[in-house]
Design an enzyme around this catalytic site. Structure first.
Site, short mmCIF file in Angstrom:
data_model
loop_
_atom_site.label_atom_id
_atom_site.label_comp_id
_atom_site.label_asym_id
_atom_site.label_seq_id
_atom_site.Cartn_x
_atom_site.Cartn_y
_atom_site.Cartn_z
N ASP A 52 -3.76 1.78 -5.09
CA ASP A 52 -2.59 0.92 -5.15
C ASP A 52 -2.88 -0.29 -4.26
O ASP A 52 -3.99 -0.80 -4.25
CB ASP A 52 -1.34 1.70 -4.74
CG ASP A 52 -0.06 1.04 -5.26
OD1 ASP A 52 -0.13 -0.03 -5.87
OD2 ASP A 52 1.03 1.61 -5.04
N ARG A 86 -2.79 -10.99 -6.00
CA ARG A 86 -1.84 -10.67 -4.95
C ARG A 86 -2.41 -10.92 -3.55
O ARG A 86 -2.64 -9.99 -2.80
CB ARG A 86 -1.34 -9.24 -5.06
CG ARG A 86 -0.59 -8.93 -6.33
CD ARG A 86 -0.01 -7.52 -6.29
NE ARG A 86 0.60 -7.17 -7.57
CZ ARG A 86 1.14 -5.97 -7.84
NH1 ARG A 86 1.13 -5.04 -6.92
NH2 ARG A 86 1.67 -5.74 -9.02
N ASP A 142 1.47 -3.64 1.77
CA ASP A 142 2.76 -3.99 1.17
C ASP A 142 3.76 -4.22 2.29
O ASP A 142 3.86 -3.41 3.23
CB ASP A 142 3.27 -2.88 0.25
CG ASP A 142 2.64 -2.94 -1.14
OD1 ASP A 142 1.71 -3.73 -1.34
OD2 ASP A 142 3.10 -2.18 -2.02
N ASP A 175 -0.34 3.05 -0.92
CA ASP A 175 -0.84 1.82 -0.31
C ASP A 175 -1.53 2.18 1.00
O ASP A 175 -1.16 3.13 1.68
CB ASP A 175 0.32 0.86 -0.03
CG ASP A 175 1.04 0.47 -1.31
OD1 ASP A 175 0.39 -0.06 -2.22
OD2 ASP A 175 2.27 0.71 -1.39
#
Length: 439
Positions: free
Chosen positions: A258, A317, A262, A219
């Site tokens: 990715d 997302r 996060d 990430d």
């Protein structure tokens, strides 16, 4: 000449109206003087989202001169992070810092050969019923793992507590880096352009879906078990390596990205404001697992505020939420042709999505904005779609009855500063969000 309080007020307001400048006006003696403002020492304002809760977020604002660093290379940046322990520090980033300047080949383990990897694990010979976890160290998969470990050790950078990382000017940032804000408190990240790290060695998983899939690591920024984090005026993008230009192998996209951000593993009190998230698939995840072992650490945490962010041409997302009390207000979502959804309602989530603007292409229904993954209530009020006030829950339930959403997240956000009109957001957020526009 004596200056009245009214005159002082006019000067202060004029300074605000100038916009993103390096100067503020202060009164000293008989007249006003322009003095430099060090944005690197700015702290999160009171009441500005969940990161202002409790002790607030000050980052490295209290750093002494010995703990202020200016870096232009990846090695310098990692050295600055490691210096001084958790004493307050400010790291100023100049220019674009490349964490993978030598290219992917520099990470490859001796003997690794991608063509050999493709040959051995092709579905027509390997099949789709057995994963690669048992492959020995000298196999193509074992050599891929060793190569991936080399990249992992290079591109990840661990951020200590009480740190401010800030870009200098309009063109500062990182390429190919993975910022790890892990197990610490009180971090500020501002005014940086992040080009998502490219996984040089994605893993083929024959058992992922019925046809297999390529899975990637890294990430761009991870907030993992950390508290009081403020991410402001950054730009997150895939840059020169968009998924649209990625090849396919074994009939599946060779996925080398990715997430962009996060927030996971019991992280808490995070504010993400005035950022751009652009041209990406799996963009922002809050809570990374439905498992009960993870839930124990996530329940009562993952309190995140998202405001005045621009989500442009992201597929899904934005965010997907598990467990957390997430306040998403005054964001602008601009969908592209591959749009799937914006706001994902996951296990035990308590999402409040209010006063946001959505710009959808012709043919994409507002019913897709919300996506139900598991049963959890959601508050969605005063949102506008293509300039029209829209009840996102009602339109979703009408068109997707098999995923009926329940209203009322059960809490009311109070940690907000100014709430702008949702109709005005495209003109506000699109012109002020992102790196290079810090005020």
């Amino acid at each position: 000449m004596h200056m009245s309080k009214c005159h002082d007020h006019v000067i202060a307001r004029t300074a605000l109206l100038i916009g993103c400048t390096a100067l503020v006006l202060s009164l000293s003696g008989p007249g006003a003087q322009a003095q430099p403002r060090d944005v690197a020492r700015q702290t999160l304002g009171a009441g500005d989202g969940w990161a202002s809760e409790g002790t607030g977020t000050t980052g490295g604002s209290a750093a002494d001169a010995e703990h202020v660093y200016t870096v232009t290379t990846w090695a310098q940046f990692k050295a600055a992070l490691a210096a001084g322990g958790s004493a307050p520090k400010i790291i100023k980033v100049k220019g674009a810092v490349d964490a993978v300047s030598e290219g992917c080949d520099a990470f490859a383990a001796p003997g690794y050969d991608f063509d050999a990897y493709l040959k051995k694990y092709a579905p027509e010979t390997w099949g789709l019923d057995k994963d690669l976890s048992g492959e020995p160290a000298d196999s193509p998969e074992g050599l891929r793992r060793a190569s991936a470990d080399n990249q992992d050790q290079t591109i990840k950078a661990n951020v200590p507590a009480n740190t401010t990382i800030i870009g200098v000017g309009k063109n500062a940032g990182f390429k190919g880096a993975s910022l790890q804000i892990k197990g610490v408190d009180n971090v500020i990240v501002r005014n940086l352009t992040f080009e998502s790290p490219l996984d040089c060695f994605p893993q083929w998983d024959p058992t992922d879906t019925s046809t297999g899939a390529w899975n990637s690591e890294y990430d761009t920024t991870v907030v993992y078990g950390s508290t009081h984090v403020w991410l402001d005026h950054n730009t997150f993008t895939d840059g020169s390596h968009p998924d649209s230009e990625a090849p396919a192998y074994f009939g599946a996209l060779y996925q080398q990205h990715d997430g962009e951000l996060d927030i996971v593993r019991g992280s808490n009190h995070v504010t993400a404001s005035w950022n751009i998230f652009a041209d990406h698939d799996k963009t922002l995840m809050i809570g990374n697992s439905d498992s009960e072992s993870t839930a124990v650490g996530d329940r009562g945490k993952l309190k995140v505020t998202l405001h005045h962010n621009l989500f442009r041409n992201v597929i899904e997302r934005a965010p997907r939420v598990r467990f957390g009390q997430v306040d998403s207000y005054n964001n602008h979502f601009v969908a592209g042709p591959d749009y799937v959804y914006s706001l994902g309602i996951g296990k035990e989530s308590r999402l409040v999505a209010e006063h946001n603007a959505f710009t959808l292409p012709k043919g994409i229904s507002p019913a897709k904005i919300l996506k139900k993954w598991m049963e959890a209530p959601v508050t969605a009020a005063d949102n506008y779609v293509n300039g029209k006030k829209t009840d996102l829950i009602a339109v979703h339930n009408a068109e997707i009855p098999e995923e009926t959403l329940q209203p009322d997240a059960g809490w009311t956000p109070v940690l907000r500063t100014k709430v702008d009109s949702a109709k005005a957001l495209p003109g506000i957020v699109d012109h002020r969000a992102g790196a290079g526009r810090i005020c």
